[in-house]
Design a protein around this motif. Structure first.
Motif, short mmCIF file in Angstrom:
data_model
loop_
_atom_site.label_atom_id
_atom_site.label_comp_id
_atom_site.label_asym_id
_atom_site.label_seq_id
_atom_site.Cartn_x
_atom_site.Cartn_y
_atom_site.Cartn_z
N ALA A 125 1.44 45.51 70.49
CA ALA A 125 2.89 45.52 70.32
C ALA A 125 3.50 46.93 70.37
O ALA A 125 4.70 47.07 70.52
N LYS A 126 2.68 47.96 70.27
CA LYS A 126 3.21 49.32 70.15
C LYS A 126 3.83 49.83 71.45
O LYS A 126 3.48 49.38 72.54
N PHE A 127 4.75 50.77 71.29
CA PHE A 127 5.41 51.44 72.41
C PHE A 127 5.88 52.80 71.94
O PHE A 127 5.96 53.07 70.74
N GLN A 128 6.17 53.68 72.89
CA GLN A 128 6.65 55.03 72.60
C GLN A 128 8.17 55.06 72.70
O GLN A 128 8.74 54.56 73.67
N LEU A 129 8.80 55.65 71.71
CA LEU A 129 10.25 55.84 71.73
C LEU A 129 10.52 57.33 71.90
O LEU A 129 10.18 58.12 71.02
N SER A 130 11.09 57.71 73.04
CA SER A 130 11.39 59.12 73.29
C SER A 130 12.78 59.30 73.89
O SER A 130 13.14 60.38 74.33
N LYS A 131 13.53 58.20 73.93
CA LYS A 131 14.92 58.21 74.41
C LYS A 131 15.57 56.93 73.91
O LYS A 131 14.90 56.04 73.38
N ASN A 132 16.89 56.82 74.04
CA ASN A 132 17.55 55.56 73.71
C ASN A 132 16.92 54.48 74.59
O ASN A 132 16.75 54.70 75.80
N GLN A 133 16.55 53.37 74.00
CA GLN A 133 15.76 52.39 74.73
C GLN A 133 16.17 50.97 74.35
O GLN A 133 16.61 50.72 73.24
N THR A 134 15.97 50.06 75.29
CA THR A 134 16.17 48.62 75.05
C THR A 134 14.87 47.91 75.35
O THR A 134 14.24 48.17 76.38
N ILE A 135 14.45 47.04 74.44
CA ILE A 135 13.28 46.21 74.69
C ILE A 135 13.72 44.75 74.69
O ILE A 135 14.65 44.36 73.99
N ASN A 136 13.04 43.95 75.49
CA ASN A 136 13.34 42.52 75.61
C ASN A 136 12.14 41.73 75.13
O ASN A 136 11.01 41.98 75.55
N ILE A 137 12.41 40.78 74.24
CA ILE A 137 11.36 39.90 73.72
C ILE A 137 11.79 38.47 74.01
O ILE A 137 12.91 38.07 73.70
N LYS A 138 10.89 37.71 74.62
CA LYS A 138 11.18 36.31 74.96
C LYS A 138 10.20 35.41 74.24
O LYS A 138 9.00 35.68 74.22
N ILE A 139 10.72 34.36 73.64
CA ILE A 139 9.87 33.41 72.93
C ILE A 139 9.13 32.57 73.96
O ILE A 139 9.66 32.14 74.93
#
Length: 139
Positions: A125-139
């Motif tokens: 589940a991990k990711f790097q945040l180094s700028k304003n970011q949007t992530i999408n999660i779909k069930i």
């Protein structure tokens, strides 16, 4: 001479104070595919593998519209993170499970990480945040 030293101290003090400030970013989480518009979605952000699904770093909740949610976590320092959420359909502020411990309510994690015979793993589940970011999660 005193004025010159005082002026230099203020200038250099301001420069060092500016450099010491940590840059932060906003993380927008889009969740889709929820089973209904009832209740709310509780979102958690984790910044340590050992705390994943136990103790959140930041979090919040959002109402559901058209079986979707968009929520923005603000002022997050640069780093490694993971997101989890669950759909609190009955508004009791906890994830309901059946007799075997299997969730009855929708849930998910960043990177659409899925668990096998248990909860998803931080490494998935991990990711790097180094700028304003949007992530999408779909069930």
């Amino acid at each position: 001479m005193k004025k010159l030293l005082l002026t230099l101290a203020i200038i250099f003090g301001g420069i060092f104070a500016t450099n010491a400030q940590e840059t932060t970013f906003d993380l927008t989480v889009n969740i889709s595919g929820l089973s209904s518009n009832k209740g709310k979605v509780l979102i958690a952000l984790y910044n340590e593998e050992g705390q994943f699904l136990k103790k959140r770093f930041k979090g919040g909740m959002s109402k559901i519209t058209d079986k979707k949610v968009t929520y923005t976590l603000k002022d997050i320092p640069k780093g490694e993170y993971a997101v989890s959420f669950f759909h609190d359909e009955n508004d009791n502020n906890k994830m309901d499970t059946n007799f075997f411990g299997i969730p009855k309510e929708d849930y998910g994690c960043s990177n659409n990480a899925k668990g096998f015979m248990g909860a998803p793993k931080y490494k998935d589940a991990k990711f790097q945040l180094s700028k304003n970011q949007t992530i999408n999660i779909k069930i």
